[in-house]
Design an enzyme around this catalytic site. Structure first.
Site, PDB file in Angstrom:
ATOM      1  N   ARG A  45       0.885  -1.370   0.188  1.00 55.39           N
ATOM      2  CA  ARG A  45      -0.025  -0.243  -0.076  1.00 55.39           C
ATOM      3  C   ARG A  45       0.898   1.382   0.099  1.00 55.39           C
ATOM      4  NH1 ARG A  45      -3.851   2.676   3.839  1.00 55.39           N
ATOM      5  NH2 ARG A  45      -5.807   3.008   2.508  1.00 55.39           N
ATOM      6  N   HIS A  49       0.455   4.421  -3.203  1.00 49.82           N
ATOM      7  CA  HIS A  49       0.239   5.877  -2.037  1.00 49.82           C
ATOM      8  C   HIS A  49       1.294   6.216  -2.586  1.00 49.82           C
ATOM      9  CE1 HIS A  49      -3.370   5.593   0.174  1.00 49.82           C
ATOM     10  NE2 HIS A  49      -3.370   4.294  -1.362  1.00 49.82           N
ATOM     11  N   TRP A 192      -9.969  -8.846   3.000  1.00 49.54           N
ATOM     12  CA  TRP A 192     -10.886  -9.205   2.155  1.00 49.54           C
ATOM     13  C   TRP A 192     -10.914 -10.699   1.309  1.00 49.54           C
ATOM     14  CZ3 TRP A 192      -7.599  -5.146   2.515  1.00 49.54           C
ATOM     15  CH2 TRP A 192      -8.280  -3.800   1.843  1.00 49.54           C
TER      16      TRP A 192
END
Ligand code: HEM
Length: 301
Positions: A45, A49, A192
């Site tokens: 991540r 980002h 998820w």
């Protein structure tokens, strides 16, 4: 153009493989980084980002984002609400900057994302060095990272800004097979899929079932937090509205079905899309080499 990569032959492949190995070993050793253990998802991540601020329509290098300048280390970009939780990943990697004093933040964060994906069983991702630290004036404006509460039109438009096709954007969001949402970071909650430290096509096999009352399908979670979906079987998995967008739009859904049916198809499209994400907005000299790193497993056998 200030965002030109330096040539890769200043430091050898061997040196970058050594950095890869240091990151991979640190991930293995510090197995209490997060609820699921591994720092890997956070590092993926962080890489995304650092790069996801890119705006292909903005020609001003001070505002057009991308991974080059490592500007998330400054308080404005680092303090963007979308980057909550990523200081932990940046701190995790800090010792590497002390050891390899010539290494830029942008190269370190993107390389760490590649290492994390490969070590968690994902595809090989070609990577090129040469990013350089830029000053505070090069922080992209806040608000350049995606809003998880949105639907298909938003998702398509958002990733078009980053120069991605439908197939590329669906593949990229497949990275949500990793990690989880943290109430303390985003307000959302939960993983998820059932193997959040394994890079596989699990996000698509879960998502594919869509909203409904049947086995394995998804319903809106009843809670005080932001709107998110929960699976009917275990009530322990989650989908963001922006994930669900991929089964609401028929063009996206077709691609979701392909990736759910074939992990190989997903890997084949994810790898070049992730490389492109990390290289957006950077001009690489023609002679610059692409590195493909060996996993720790491959090196030990
Ligand atoms: C986590 C949103 C695309 C990789 C998250 C979280 C949100 C989010 C809200 C939870 C953060 C937290 O609470 O810690 C979105 C939206 C996207 C998107 C709205 C696009 C529409 C992507 C892409 C990638 C990615 C393109 C990588 C290629 C990850 C990973 C995590 C994550 C690995 C787990 C982090 C962890 O476990 O600490 N995302 N994301 N996401 N995202 Fe995304």
């Amino acid at each position: 153009n200030v965002k030109v990569a330096t040539l890769s032959d200043i430091h050898s492949f061997k040196e970058y493989q050594q950095i890869y190995n240091d990151i991979a070993k640190k991930i293995e050793e510090e197995d209490d980084f997060d609820v699921d253990g591994s720092a890997g998802p956070n590092l993926v991540r962080l890489a995304w980002h650092s790069a996801g601020t890119y705006d292909k329509n903005d020609k001003n290098p001070h505002t057009n984002g991308g991974s080059y300048g490592g500007t998330m280390r400054f308080s404005k970009e680092g303090g963007d609400g979308a980057n909550n939780g990523l200081a932990k990943g940046r701190e995790f990697l800090e010792p590497l900057l002390k050891k390899y004093t010539w290494l830029s933040h942008g190269d370190l964060w993107t390389l760490a994302g590649v290492a994390a994906i490969q070590e968690m069983g994902g595809p090989k991702i070609k990577w090129r060095p040469g990013r350089k630290d830029l000053s505070e004036e090069y922080q992209a404006p806040n608000g350049k990272l995606p809003d998880a509460a949105q639907g298909p039109d938003y998702v398509r438009k958002f990733f078009n800004r980053l120069d991605f096709t439908d197939r590329e954007m669906v593949a990229l969001i497949g990275a949500h097979t990793l990690g989880r949402c943290h109430v303390t970071s985003s307000g959302y909650d939960g993983p998820w899929d059932f193997a959040p430290t394994m890079f596989d096509n699990g996000f698509f096999t879960q998502l594919q079932k869509g909203v409904g009352k049947g086995e394995g399908q998804w319903h809106l979670r009843k809670w005080d937090g932001p709107e998110q979906y929960e699976d009917n079987n275990s009530n322990s998995l989650m989908m963001l509205p922006a994930d669900m967008a991929l089964v609401q739009d028929p063009k996206f859904k077709k691609i979701v079905d392909e990736f759910a049916a074939s992990q190989e198809a997903f890997f084949n499209e994810f790898a070049p899309a992730f490389q492109k994400l990390l290289e957006n907005g950077i001009q690489f000299p023609k002679e610059s080499k692409e590195f493909v790193f060996r996993t720790l497993d491959e090196q030990s056998s």
